[in-house]
Design an enzyme around this catalytic site. Structure first.
Site, mmCIF file in Angstrom:
data_model
loop_
_atom_site.group_PDB
_atom_site.id
_atom_site.type_symbol
_atom_site.label_atom_id
_atom_site.label_comp_id
_atom_site.label_asym_id
_atom_site.label_seq_id
_atom_site.Cartn_x
_atom_site.Cartn_y
_atom_site.Cartn_z
ATOM 1 N N LYS B 75 33.589 39.131 45.231
ATOM 2 C CA LYS B 75 33.882 38.639 43.879
ATOM 3 C C LYS B 75 33.808 37.119 43.870
ATOM 4 O O LYS B 75 34.269 36.458 44.806
ATOM 5 C CB LYS B 75 35.278 39.119 43.472
ATOM 6 C CG LYS B 75 35.683 38.799 42.044
ATOM 7 C CD LYS B 75 37.071 39.354 41.752
ATOM 8 C CE LYS B 75 37.504 39.148 40.314
ATOM 9 N NZ LYS B 75 38.859 39.683 40.048
ATOM 10 N N SER B 150 39.103 42.650 35.926
ATOM 11 C CA SER B 150 38.124 41.582 35.967
ATOM 12 C C SER B 150 37.080 41.719 37.085
ATOM 13 O O SER B 150 36.056 41.052 37.035
ATOM 14 C CB SER B 150 38.841 40.241 36.128
ATOM 15 O OG SER B 150 39.473 40.156 37.384
ATOM 16 N N SER B 174 43.026 44.352 38.100
ATOM 17 C CA SER B 174 41.622 43.923 38.137
ATOM 18 C C SER B 174 40.777 44.523 39.262
ATOM 19 O O SER B 174 39.559 44.365 39.256
ATOM 20 C CB SER B 174 41.540 42.398 38.220
ATOM 21 O OG SER B 174 41.712 41.829 36.946
#
Lengths: 96, 486
Positions: B75, B150, B174
Site C-alpha cells: 500500500k 482504504s 481499511s
C-alpha cells in the site's frame, strides 16, 4: 454537549492553516454539521469515573538506550526538500 | 503448470515450486508482470510498478528464507527505501521514501520482494478508494463498484491475481472491509503487534498494518514475517511472536464464539445476513459453541471513532507544511499564506474535511465535550470487549453491513460513508485483532456476484487462535477458491 451549529468552518480552517474556498466552506459546513449532530449522541453516555483512554493498550515510560547510530546524511535528509541550499532547508521568510 | 497459471497461486502453493526449482524467482516476477499488464487496465489497482528493480532482487533471492522470492504488493502509505510513497496524495506526489519501514525491513529479511505500490484513499481516509488523488480502483467482481477502502488497491490486486499477497493498513477497517468487498482474507493485527515505524501516520492510537491474502494460511505466513517489537515504535508490544501457522488445521471443537446482539441490526443487507447466518451454522457444525452476548456501547463506536481519528489526523497532518518534503506553493507573501496555500493545494476534500473536524473537536471550548468524552467512551467500548472475552474466545459479525457499493453512490454524503465502518471500527478502538474472510456471495440487481465477508474478532495478541478458527471455516467451504470474472 456543545451546540453543533457552533462550527465555523472558516475559523477552524484558519486554526488548521488550511485555505478553503467559499464552495468548500459551504459544503463542509453542511456535511460536518451532519457528522457533529451524529457525534452529539456521545452526550448520552454516563462517563462518570471513567478514565480517558489515549490508547487501547496502556503503556508508560518506554525507554531505550540513548546511543548514537547511523541515520540520514544531510544529503538524504534534503533529497525531498522542495527548496534547499548549502545543506539547509530554505523556508519562507519569517522576520522582516 | 504454465507461466500464465502462476499468478493464480497462493503464497503457500508458490513456495514449494520455488524451493524445488520448478520455477525461478525471475520467472515468477515475469509471470506476474504479464498478469498485471493484462489486468491493470481493467481495475487500476496500482499507483506505481518497478519490474526491473523487482527482477534485480529476484535474481538475488535467497530461497532458503521463509518468503524467499515471493513478490508482495505494498500500500502506498508504507515506506520502501528508494520508492515513491505518495499516500495517493498530491501533497506527496514526488516524495521518495529515504528508508524502509520496519515491517518492510522484516519482510525483506524474510526473503520477500516488495513489488508495486497499491492505490488507496488519500492518507487512508475513506472506505472506497474513491478519495485517491490518482485514480479510482474498480472492484474485480463488478467494475461498476468500489473495491472498498482504504486499502482498495491491495485488495483488488490480490483478488484479481495481480499480486500474491499485499500489505495494507487498518485504522477503522481499511484492511478488512476491502478484503470483504473483494472476496479475500484481510487481517488487522492487535494494536502494537506490527511496528508502525515508516508507515505514514493517520491516527496513531488506531493504525495497524497487516496482510491481505488469498487464504488464511498466507495471512499467517506474512504475519510470521512482519510481527514483533521494534525499538523505533514505542507502542509496539514486547511479546514473543508465535508461529502463526502452528494452530492451522487443528480442530475447533469446544471453541466458544460469541454473537454480539448489537451486530444483528436492521441495517444489514438480507443477503449479507443470510451468508453470515450460514457461516455461524457451519462453525457450529465444526464443533464451535455459539452463544449470544452483548457489547452495550456498540452504538457509540462510529461517533467515538470519527472524533478521535480526526483529532489525531489533524495533529499528524500538521507536518505537511511544504518545508522539508512534499508539495510547496510558490509566490506567497508570508509564512501563514505559505502554509495555508501549500496545504489547500496538496490535500483533497476528504482530508480537508477531517482536518477541520479534528481541529474543531480539539479546539478550546469543544475539547471536553467531544475529544475527552470520546476517549472515555472508548474506554467503555474497550471494557465491553474485555468482559466479552471472559465468556467467549472469539466474536463473529459481518465485516460490512452491505456488499460492495456503486462507484459514486456515497461520495456526496460523508456520514453515510462513515457508517459503512460500523462493524470494523470497534476492533481498532479496543486494540484487539480481527480478520475478514469470504463467506458467500450476494447477487446484485444487475446479476453480478458480490463477495460477502465474515469478521472474526479475538482479544489482543490472540492472532494464532483467530487464524485457527478462520482457517477451519475456510477449509470447510470453497468460497476462497472463487475467482472474479476477469
Amino acid at each position: 454537549m456543545a451546540e453543533t451549529t457552533d462550527l465555523d468552518v472558516a475559523y477552524v480552517a484558519r486554526l488548521a492553516r488550511l485555505q478553503v474556498s467559499d464552495d468548500e466552506r459551504r459544503t463542509f459546513q453542511a456535511q460536518l454539521g451532519d457528522v457533529l449532530r451524529y457525534a452529539a449522541k456521545l452526550a448520552e453516555v454516563n462517563v462518570q469515573d471513567v478514565e480517558a483512554a489515549a490508547h487501547a493498550v496502556p503503556m508508560f515510560n518506554v525507554f531505550r538506550e540513548d546511543r548514537p547510530r547511523d541515520w540520514f546524511t544531510a544529503d538524504e535528509a534534503l533529497q525531498n526538500a522542495p527548496r534547499s541550499a548549502n545543506d539547509l532547508f530554505i523556508v519562507t521568510k519569517v522576520v522582516e | 503448470m504454465t507461466a500464465a497459471e502462476l499468478p493464480a497461486l497462493t503464497i503457500s502453493e508458490l513456495q514449494p515450486l520455488l524451493r524445488g526449482g520448478a520455477v525461478s524467482p525471475g520467472e515468477v516476477v515475469d509471470a506476474l508482470q504479464s498478469r498485471i499488464s493484462e489486468i491493470e487496465p481493467q481495475i487500476d489497482a496500482y499507483i506505481a510498478l518497478d519490474f526491473e528493480a523487482a527482477k534485480h532482487e529476484a535474481n538475488a533471492a535467497d530461497l532458503s528464507l521463509p518468503l524467499g522470492g515471493i513478490p508482495i504488493a505494498v500500500k502506498d502509505i508504507i515506506s520502501v527505501a528508494g520508492q515513491r510513497c505518495t499516500c495517493a496524495s498530491r501533497s506527496l506526489s514526488n516524495y521518495i521514501a529515504p528508508y524502509d519501514a520496519t515491517l518492510i525491513r522484516k519482510l525483506k529479511a524474510a526473503g520477500a520482494i516488495p513489488l508495486g505500490r497499491t492505490n488507496m484513499d488519500e492518507f487512508a481516509m475513506g472506505s472506497s478508494t474513491e478519495n485517491s488523488s490518482v485514480k479510482i480502483t474498480l472492484n474485480p467482481w463488478d467494475k461498476s463498484r468500489v473495491p472498498g477502502g482504504s486499502s482498495g488497491g491491495s485488495a483488488a490486486a490480490v483478488a484479481a491475481g495481480a499480486a500474491f499477497g499485499a500489505l495494507g493498513t487498518d485504522t477503522g477497517g481499511s484492511i478488512r472491509q476491502p478484503a470483504a468487498f473483494c472476496g479475500i482474507v484481510g487481517l488487522k493485527p492487535s494494536y502494537g503487534r506490527v511496528s508502525r515505524f515508516g508507515v505514514v501516520a493517520f491516527a496513531s492510537s488506531l493504525d495497524q498494518a497487516g496482510p491481505l491474502t488469498k487464504t488464511t494460511r498466507d495471512a499467517a505466513l506474512l504475519m510470521n514475517a512482519i510481527a514483533g517489537v521494534d525499538p523505533q515504535d514505542s507502542t509496539s508490544l514486547p511479546e514473543p511472536v508465535p508461529d502463526y501457522t502452528q494452530l492451522l488445521g487443528r480442530e475447533i471443537r469446544g471453541i466458544r464464539i460469541g454473537l454480539p446482539k448489537e451486530y444483528t441490526t436492521d441495517g444489514i443487507d438480507p443477503q449479507v445476513k443470510a451468508a453470515v447466518d450460514a457461516a455461524v451454522t457451519q462453525l457450529q457444525a465444526l464443533g464451535a459453541e455459539i452463544s449470544e452476548l452483548s457489547l452495550p456501547h456498540t452504538e457509540y463506536a462510529v461517533a467515538v471513532y470519527y472524533v478521535l481519528a480526526t483529532a489525531e489526523a489533524s495533529a499528524n497532518l500538521a507536518r505537511f507544511d511544504g518545508v522539508r518534503y512534499g508539495h510547496r506553493t510558490e509566490g506567497v507573501a508570508n509564512l501563514v499564506e505559505h502554509y495555508e496555500r501549500t496545504r489547500a493545494e496538496g490535500f483533497g476534500a476528504e482530508v480537508k474535511r477531517r482536518i477541520i473536524l479534528g481541529t474543531y473537536v480539539l479546539s478550546s471550548g469543544y475539547y471536553d465535550a467531544f475529544y475527552l468524552r470520546a476517549q472515555k467512551v472508548r474506554e467503555l467500548i474497550r471494557r465491553d470487549f474485555v468482559e466479552a472475552f471472559k465468556k467467549v474466545d472469539l466474536l463473529i459479525s459481518p465485516t460490512s453491513p452491505v456488499p460492495a457499493f456503486k462507484i459514486g453512490e456515497r461520495t456526496a454524503d460523508p456520514l453515510q460513508m462513515y457508517l459503512a465502518d460500523i462493524f470494523t471500527i470497534a476492533a481498532n478502538l479496543a486494540g484487539i485483532c480481527a480478520i475478514s474472510l469470504p463467506c458467500g456471495f450476494a447477487t446484485s440487481e444487475s446479476g453480478t456476484q458480490l463477495p460477502v465477508g465474515l469478521q472474526l474478532l479475538a482479544s489482543s495478541l490472540d492472532e494464532a487462535r483467530l487464524l485457527q478458527v478462520a482457517h477451519a471455516f475456510e477449509q470447510s467451504t470453497d468460497w476462497h477458491q472463487r475467482r472474479p470474472p476477469l
